[in-house]
Design an enzyme around this catalytic site. Structure first.
Site, PDB file in Angstrom:
ATOM      1  N   CYS A  13      32.932  29.912  58.624  1.00 51.75           N
ATOM      2  CA  CYS A  13      33.554  28.948  57.717  1.00 51.75           C
ATOM      3  C   CYS A  13      34.159  29.686  56.537  1.00 51.75           C
ATOM      4  O   CYS A  13      34.017  30.902  56.385  1.00 51.75           O
ATOM      5  CB  CYS A  13      32.531  27.921  57.229  1.00 51.75           C
ATOM      6  SG  CYS A  13      31.247  28.623  56.171  1.00 51.75           S
ATOM      7  N   ASP A 447      74.846  37.860  47.660  1.00 55.49           N
ATOM      8  CA  ASP A 447      75.825  38.934  47.663  1.00 55.49           C
ATOM      9  C   ASP A 447      77.005  38.502  48.537  1.00 55.49           C
ATOM     10  O   ASP A 447      76.826  37.767  49.511  1.00 55.49           O
ATOM     11  CB  ASP A 447      75.187  40.207  48.225  1.00 55.49           C
ATOM     12  CG  ASP A 447      76.193  41.330  48.373  1.00 55.49           C
ATOM     13  OD1 ASP A 447      76.909  41.615  47.408  1.00 55.49           O
ATOM     14  OD2 ASP A 447      76.268  41.905  49.476  1.00 55.49           O
ATOM     15  N   ASP A 643      72.317  42.808  51.399  1.00 56.83           N
ATOM     16  CA  ASP A 643      72.096  43.750  52.492  1.00 56.83           C
ATOM     17  C   ASP A 643      72.342  45.201  52.122  1.00 56.83           C
ATOM     18  O   ASP A 643      72.103  46.094  52.930  1.00 56.83           O
ATOM     19  CB  ASP A 643      72.998  43.385  53.684  1.00 56.83           C
ATOM     20  CG  ASP A 643      74.481  43.566  53.360  1.00 56.83           C
ATOM     21  OD1 ASP A 643      74.840  43.526  52.162  1.00 56.83           O
ATOM     22  OD2 ASP A 643      75.276  43.741  54.297  1.00 56.83           O
ATOM     23  N   ASP A 647      71.994  46.246  46.292  1.00 55.70           N
ATOM     24  CA  ASP A 647      71.317  44.956  46.105  1.00 55.70           C
ATOM     25  C   ASP A 647      69.814  45.110  45.905  1.00 55.70           C
ATOM     26  O   ASP A 647      69.145  44.132  45.546  1.00 55.70           O
ATOM     27  CB  ASP A 647      71.564  44.046  47.317  1.00 55.70           C
ATOM     28  CG  ASP A 647      73.022  43.674  47.480  1.00 55.70           C
ATOM     29  OD1 ASP A 647      73.675  43.419  46.458  1.00 55.70           O
ATOM     30  OD2 ASP A 647      73.507  43.670  48.627  1.00 55.70           O
TER      31      ASP A 647
END
Length: 844
Positions: A13, A447, A643, A647
């Site tokens: 549990c 972007d 990408d 960035d």
């Protein structure tokens, strides 16, 4: 800091998971601990100069559980990736224990209930005469003994943790069932004493107040609940199991010029291996020979097979649909894409969302509070003169009905199913925290290049001056631009290659950064660049020559020997799904913002095409990061999608970073969500999935807590006081088991989550990338004989910019959607270049 993972046996549990976490956290040098009840694993980050795995295992043992080290897990074969942490043998053992418990429970239940019914409805019958007798009591006890033996783990584990002062769910079961058995044994002896002394009052009092049947029912129903819960929990890891099944056991390699079959994990980097039709790639690699189509659906969620030719990359786990490929291995073993996805999903499934801390805090005090409530219930019933049997029955019911299984499963089941469903859709979510944060964002910064747009410029229009043909303009332009490394130059040369236009080399090249290029082509002086560059070199540019066909285009001007030749318009097209993805963000109440280093005019045009009103142009990497920080300071939760290497600062600063798998390695490592298909629409799907998971978690937590808020008062006598219906302990056990199953079942509903985006938008079927006027052209084609031919032609046509084509093998026709400014001759040359013949062209 170093990270290790330890499998743990014996946790039943959420209180167990909390106790293990507390025990390991006390060790000096431990930075963080995450224990998952769903996977039965502990992930520990620690300083290896101050502690080690042996200390963790000792702490787990002292807490009352059994640790399994990575080396022991490998010997057992338990590192297969199954997130349940249980082997098939353990599941069989649980099932057999349940079956044999039921075998003895059925006659026990029938004996007790049958004698009671006979006594009430047929008091003079022979059967009724056995009711309340020593014979029936002993028979019930003998039938209970095998059930107690089969389910002894509840007592051994429950009392062990209780005596250590850290009670768990099994402690409630052990105390509840143990009290029922103890009182029934006491009643059995009192019944025997009454018979020996002839005291019929004792015989009547204790002969009909036995709880053997209740104890057996409690243990069997709890075991049934655990078995059903385990089966349901295993379904939450089905995605990982499917991914593991993709891993081939063997692979055919070329060694010493001969084919040799070896275990897949023995494949070495740079070795040549074969992928035959129907086989699965054993490693990432590059095709060096052969042509085929690979089904990557299990990795990317994309159902359409991807054509593979020499120099194309192949992903481990993708299936070869036809043909034979010879591949050079680039990433093998745990470094290949499939292994990394499995590892990422496993780690994410074992992680905890911050909302789980609420359940952990409750679990730390829940069991002691419940035991206190049971004691108070028992004492109150005696105080109000309800009798010992009634008081005991209510106390047992309180203990049994309030087991915190549902509370402990509320968060991890939803997180695991959600992350698994994301993996099926080609969306990799790193952990539960990322899942929760993604569900809260209200701004998504995007972007432009490579995220909203294709990331590669293409020619959209060719406008020669009077007296100059298109082919002449393209030939001269490509000859000059072939000597430039600018992305716009690549677009011109790629366009010439698509048209099969050959061009001579250029000499004496001179580049003026930001302005243009000049050189000599076939003895002629040629200029290329912007209008001001040509004007500076004494060339007159006609008015309106640079007018764009549509927004976002960049005009390239060309001149030869002082004469203006014409203009080529180039654009980095929006991706097919960008506009619909932006619309999806707005529908969710998320504000899209474009961040780009490009010039303002181009950024504004692309923003208008995809539906983004807020555009920030001319930004450096630090400017993007500052924009995110500004929004966060205003109280917004901000996501970032990008990408490129530039960035990565913004991805790190954002509350949630999203990167396509085709992006830079730095961007992928920085981001918390990775999109395997490089589609912006998948980013929107990831945010929708996150919100669905968080809603599901809140539902689970609400019902788990609401259930206990209702169940405990009902078990303590409220139900009987209001409606005259006593809640027997065995019914309380059934209700407890049902609550856990309901929570897991609710989480499994997430497996039905679907992307809302239309297929046309996702794969660019109409390929109307940015609102350009479109038309339909049909080509009648000769030479196609099989599906491979059809695929070859379709790929050749779709490779042409601005073209979306489907090919029907039966009618031998290709239906193409093209932009009005796309030359029809380009389609014919693409089919001819693929080795087939166009016999008719119909424009509609």
């Amino acid at each position: 800091m170093k990270k290790c993972e330890i499998n743990i046996e014996g946790m039943t549990c959420s209180a167990c998971a909390v106790h293990v976490e507390d025990a390991v956290k006390k060790i000096e040098g431990v930075d963080s601990v995450r224990v998952s009840l769903l996977t039965n694993k502990a992930q520990i980050v620690y300083d290896e100069t101050r502690t080690n795995e042996h200390h963790f295992c000792d702490a787990v043992k002292k807490a009352g559980y059994r640790p399994i080290t990575p080396s022991e897990a490998a010997d057992r074969g338990s590192d297969s990736g199954l997130t349940t942490g249980k082997t098939a043998a353990a599941d069989r053992e649980t099932r057999m224990r349940l079956i044999f418990s039921a075998v003895f429970l059925v006659p026990l239940f029938l004996l007790d209930m049958g004698l009671m019914a006979a006594h009430r409805f047929a008091p003079g019958s022979t059967v009724a005469a056995f009711h309340g007798t020593l014979l029936s009591a002993l028979t019930q006890f003998l039938l209970l003994i095998p059930i107690l033996f089969l389910n002894r783990s509840y007592f051994t584990g429950g009392f062990k943790t209780l005596f250590r002062g850290k009670p768990i769910m099994d402690s409630l079961i052990a105390v509840g069932a143990g009290a029922a058995v103890a009182y029934s044994l006491f009643a059995l002896y009192r019944l025997g004493y009454g018979l020996e002394t002839g005291n019929q009052t004792l015989v009547k009092q204790y002969g009909t107040h036995l709880y053997f049947e209740s104890a057996g029912m409690i243990l069997t129903l709890v075991s049934l609940g655990k078995y059903l819960e385990s089966r349901a929990r295993r379904r939450t890891s089905s995605v990982i199991e499917k991914l593991i099944d993709l891993s081939p056991r063997s692979v055919t390699v070329i060694r010493n010029g001969r084919e040799e079959t070896i275990p897949a994990d023995s494949l070495l980097k740079d070795e040549i291996f074969l992928i035959k039709a129907g086989e699965t790639a054993a490693a990432d690699g590059t095709v060096i020979e052969g042509s085929s189509a690979m089904d990557e659906s299990a990795l990317t969620g994309e159902s359409i097979p991807v054509e593979k030719n020499p120099d194309d990359s192949v992903l481990a786990g993708s299936v070869n649909r036809w043909g034979l490929l010879k591949v050079r291995a680039t990433r093998v073993g745990k470094e290949n894409t499939l292994a990394r996805i499995i590892s990422l999903v496993e780690e994410a499934s074992a992680s905890k969302a911050p909302i789980a801390r609420l359940a952990d805090r409750i679990s730390r005090v829940f069991v002691p509070v419940v035991m206190t409530i049971a004691l108070v219930t028992f004492a109150a019933a005696l105080f109000f003169g309800l009798g010992f049997e009634t008081a005991l029955g209510r106390a047992i019911a309180v203990l049994v009905i309030s087991c915190p299984c549902a509370l402990g499963l509320a968060t991890p089941t939803a997180v695991t199913v959600g992350i698994g469903r994301g993996a099926e859709l080609g969306i990799l979510i790193r952990n539960g925290e990322a899942l929760e944060k993604a569900g809260r964002i209200d701004f998504l910064l995007l972007d432009k290049t490579g995220t909203l747009t294709e990331g590669r410029p293409s020619v959209t229009a060719v406008r020669p001056s009077p007296g100059v043909t298109k082919d002449e303009l393209i030939k001269t332009a490509a000859a000059l631009e072939a000597g430039s490394s600018h992305p716009l130059a690549d677009a011109v040369t790629a366009y010439a290659a698509a048209l099969n236009i050959n061009y001579p080399p250029a000499d004496n090249l001179q580049t003026v950064p930001g302005r243009g290029i000049c050189g000599t082509v076939s003895g002629n002086t040629v200029y290329a660049g912007n209008a001001s560059f040509l004007t500076e070199n004494g060339i007159t540019v006609p008015a309106g020559a640079g007018d764009a066909v549509s927004g976002g285009e960049t005009p390239l001007f060309f001149a030869e020997n002082g004469r203006f030749l014409g203009t080529l318009s180039v654009i980095d097209r929006p991706k097919p799904d960008s506009a619909e993805a932006v619309a999806g963000l707005k529908e969710m109440g998320i504000t899209p913002v474009m961040l780009t280093g490009d010039r303002a005019e181009t950024a504004a045009a692309v923003g208008a095409l995809v539906g983004i009103e807020t555009v920030r142009a001319g930004l450096l990497p630090q400017d993007k990061e500052a924009e995110i920080r500004r929004l966060q300071n205003e109280g917004h939760s901000v996501g970032m999608t990008g990408d490129g290497i530039n960035d990565s600062p913004a991805l790190a600063r954002a509350d949630i970073g999203i990167a396509p798998a085709g992006g830079s390695d730095i961007a992928i490592e920085t981001a918390e969500i990775v999109l395997m298909n490089n589609r912006l629409s998948d980013a929107v799907t990831a945010l929708r999935l996150s919100r669905k998971v968080m809603h599901n978690i809140k539902e689970n937590l609400f019902w788990a807590l609401f259930y206990n808020c209702l169940g405990i008062p009902a078990a303590s006598g409220l139900l009987e006081a209001l409606f005259g219906i006593p809640l027997r302990p065995e019914f309380a056990a059934a209700a407890m088991s049902l609550s856990s199953i309901c929570v897991v079942g609710n989480a499994l509903r997430l497996k039905r989550f679907r992307s809302r985006f239309s297929r046309d938008a996702i794969i660019g079927k109409n390929k109307n990338q940015g609102g350009f006027p479109m038309k339909t052209v049909e080509l009648k084609i000769e030479g196609m004989m099989c599906n491979h031919c059809r695929t070859h032609v379709e790929s050749a046509l779709n490779a042409v910019e601005g073209v979306s084509a489907t090919v029907d093998l039966q009618t031998a026709k290709a239906t193409c959607r093209i932009e009005n400014n796309t030359a029809v001759d380009v389609l014919k040359k693409a089919v001819t270049g693929a080795g087939y013949t166009v016999t008719d062209i119909i424009e509609k």
